[in-house]
Design an enzyme around this catalytic site. Structure first.
Site, mmCIF file in Angstrom:
data_model
loop_
_atom_site.group_PDB
_atom_site.id
_atom_site.type_symbol
_atom_site.label_atom_id
_atom_site.label_comp_id
_atom_site.label_asym_id
_atom_site.label_seq_id
_atom_site.Cartn_x
_atom_site.Cartn_y
_atom_site.Cartn_z
ATOM 1 N N ASN A 109 2.608 -12.944 3.421
ATOM 2 C CA ASN A 109 3.833 -12.511 4.098
ATOM 3 C C ASN A 109 4.807 -13.654 4.370
ATOM 4 O OD1 ASN A 109 3.018 -9.875 4.113
ATOM 5 N ND2 ASN A 109 2.003 -10.026 6.107
ATOM 6 N N THR A 135 -5.423 -8.274 8.428
ATOM 7 C CA THR A 135 -6.094 -8.577 7.170
ATOM 8 C C THR A 135 -7.334 -9.392 7.519
ATOM 9 O OG1 THR A 135 -3.961 -8.606 6.062
ATOM 10 C CG2 THR A 135 -5.773 -9.716 4.932
ATOM 11 N N ASP A 180 7.447 -8.420 5.905
ATOM 12 C CA ASP A 180 6.465 -7.358 6.137
ATOM 13 C C ASP A 180 6.165 -7.132 7.614
ATOM 14 O OD1 ASP A 180 4.838 -5.265 5.732
ATOM 15 O OD2 ASP A 180 3.420 -6.275 4.420
ATOM 16 N N SER A 221 4.497 0.946 -0.574
ATOM 17 C CA SER A 221 5.846 0.593 -1.000
ATOM 18 C C SER A 221 5.836 -0.365 -2.176
ATOM 19 C CB SER A 221 6.595 -0.056 0.160
ATOM 20 O OG SER A 221 6.006 -1.306 0.456
ATOM 21 N N SER A 229 0.823 -1.207 0.000
ATOM 22 C CA SER A 229 0.000 0.000 0.000
ATOM 23 C C SER A 229 0.862 1.264 0.000
ATOM 24 C CB SER A 229 -0.976 -0.017 1.168
ATOM 25 O OG SER A 229 -0.303 -0.382 2.352
ATOM 26 N N ALA A 253 13.767 -13.554 -1.496
ATOM 27 C CA ALA A 253 13.160 -14.885 -1.368
ATOM 28 C C ALA A 253 12.748 -15.299 -2.777
ATOM 29 C CB ALA A 253 11.977 -14.843 -0.414
ATOM 30 N N LYS A 279 0.049 -13.991 7.454
ATOM 31 C CA LYS A 279 -0.834 -14.501 6.397
ATOM 32 C C LYS A 279 0.051 -15.016 5.278
ATOM 33 C CE LYS A 279 -1.228 -9.785 4.641
ATOM 34 N NZ LYS A 279 -2.111 -8.726 4.163
ATOM 35 N N ASP A 288 0.270 -9.436 11.501
ATOM 36 C CA ASP A 288 -0.372 -9.601 10.193
ATOM 37 C C ASP A 288 0.165 -10.851 9.499
ATOM 38 O OD1 ASP A 288 -2.142 -9.005 8.167
ATOM 39 O OD2 ASP A 288 -0.873 -7.485 7.232
HETATM 40 N N1 ADE Z 1 8.158 -9.814 -2.366
HETATM 41 C C1 ADE Z 1 8.125 -9.002 -1.318
HETATM 42 N N2 ADE Z 1 9.271 -9.077 -0.630
HETATM 43 C C2 ADE Z 1 10.052 -9.970 -1.266
HETATM 44 C C3 ADE Z 1 11.352 -10.504 -1.025
HETATM 45 N N3 ADE Z 1 12.074 -10.110 0.015
HETATM 46 N N4 ADE Z 1 11.807 -11.429 -1.876
HETATM 47 C C4 ADE Z 1 11.059 -11.815 -2.914
HETATM 48 N N5 ADE Z 1 9.844 -11.360 -3.183
HETATM 49 C C5 ADE Z 1 9.332 -10.439 -2.373
#
Ligand code: ADE
Length: 314
Positions: free
Chosen positions: A164, A197, A177, A46, A44, A116, A161, A159
């Site tokens: 995240n 959420t 998050d 970023s 929202s 990630a 879910k 949060d």
């Molecule tokens: N989406 C939001 N954060 C992320 C992250 N750290 N790595 C990969 N995808 C993402």
């Protein structure tokens, strides 16, 4: 930036000072050190972008937060909370996204985070519907272990879910998050802002707007239910109707839902926060053994949770 020890922080400060004297600049890391790539996620306030650190060729996820937007929406606190919480959690757990550096320019704040590679668990669930019992067990155990670490640092996420829960290159969880995260004061164990959420909000938030560690346990119950059944535990035709169901604890298990996770979910989705499995009366320590020793986790080797091969996704 963030450093693991005060010594490292002091070292870095000395180095930064030397660098700034030699090239008359003061920031350790800047936006110029990275090549930005595709967008990984949009929040929202970023945007998370893939970014390559040019000097090292290492890839990161950089959360770019628009300052104008933050100020317009009075969300400065959210960004600060996220930075504080991630700093506090440091590099202390393999299941939590690490914040490597932070910097800013005139327009934006930048949080340099672990990438990630396999994205959000939410996408995986959308694609697969539900997960096998073995996968659900594995991811539930990872989440329990992450919550245990987080709570030991007096941080509540508030949060939790599937969106995240990111998946790294080996398909292990990396929680992200912490914009809604909260560092509990040492002598107070309740926090007082509304976040969350709809489908994962605990009933106490709907009535008293008060969160505690028990709030994360409710969400854990919702997530376990969802991984196994492929649907939300609480879902109405509107947010309002979802809240009504949560308040009335109106949910049911589909036929064939396995008995041991059913028992666990029933012990987590309890209206009274202090009666949830592992949670005691206000002020008492969380009893994580009550969770880790639950029959659903009987086959989990907790010591190997972050080093053993994850189960094949199915
Ligand atoms: N989406 C939001 N954060 C992320 C992250 N750290 N790595 C990969 N995808 C993402």
């Amino acid at each position: 930036g963030y450093f693991e020890t005060e010594d490292q922080a002091r070292d870095a400060e000395v180095r930064a000072k030397a660098r700034s004297q030699s090239r008359s600049r003061n920031a350790a890391v800047t936006v110029e050190d990275f090549r930005f790539g595709k967008t990984l996620g949009v929040g929202s306030y970023s945007t998370v972008k893939l970014a390559t650190h040019l000097a090292s060729a290492r890839v990161f996820a950089i959360k770019v937060i628009d300052k104008g937007h933050l100020i317009a929406k009075k969300k400065q606190q959210t960004a600060l909370a996220e930075k504080d919480v991630l700093k506090r959690l440091g590099a202390g757990h393999p299941g939590i996204v690490r914040m490597w550096y932070t910097f800013q320019d005139q327009w934006c704040l930048y949080f340099v985070l672990d990438l990630a590679k396999n994205g959000e668990m939410k996408i995986l669930l959308n694609r697969m519907g539900s997960l096998s019992l073995e996968c659900s067990r594995y991811y539930s155990a990872q989440l329990v272990d992450i919550i245990r670490y987080m709570h030991s640092k007096n941080v509540i996420h508030r949060d939790l879910k599937p969106e995240n829960l990111l998946l790294d290159a080996d398909f292990r969880i990396k929680l992200t998050d912490f914009g809604t995260g909260k560092v509990l004061d040492d002598d107070v164990d309740k926090a007082n802002t509304w976040v969350g959420t709809a489908q994962y909000i605990a009933p106490e938030l709907l009535s008293s707007k008060e969160t505690s560690k028990a709030t994360d346990f409710w969400a854990l119950g919702c997530i376990i239910y969802q991984m196994i059944s492929g649907r939300f535990a609480f879902q109405g035709l509107s947010e309002f109707l979802t809240f009504e169901k949560i308040k009335k604890l109106e949910y049911s298990f589909p036929d064939g839902f396995d008995e041991s996770p059913k028992d666990l979910v029933q012990r987590l989705l309890v209206r009274d926060p202090s009666a949830r499995l592992g949670v005691g009366p206000p002020g008492s320590e969380i009893d994580f053994d009550a969770l880790t020793s639950h029959p659903f986790f009987a086959s989990i080797v907790w010591e190997m949770l972050w080093t053993s091969q994850p189960p094949a996704l199915e």
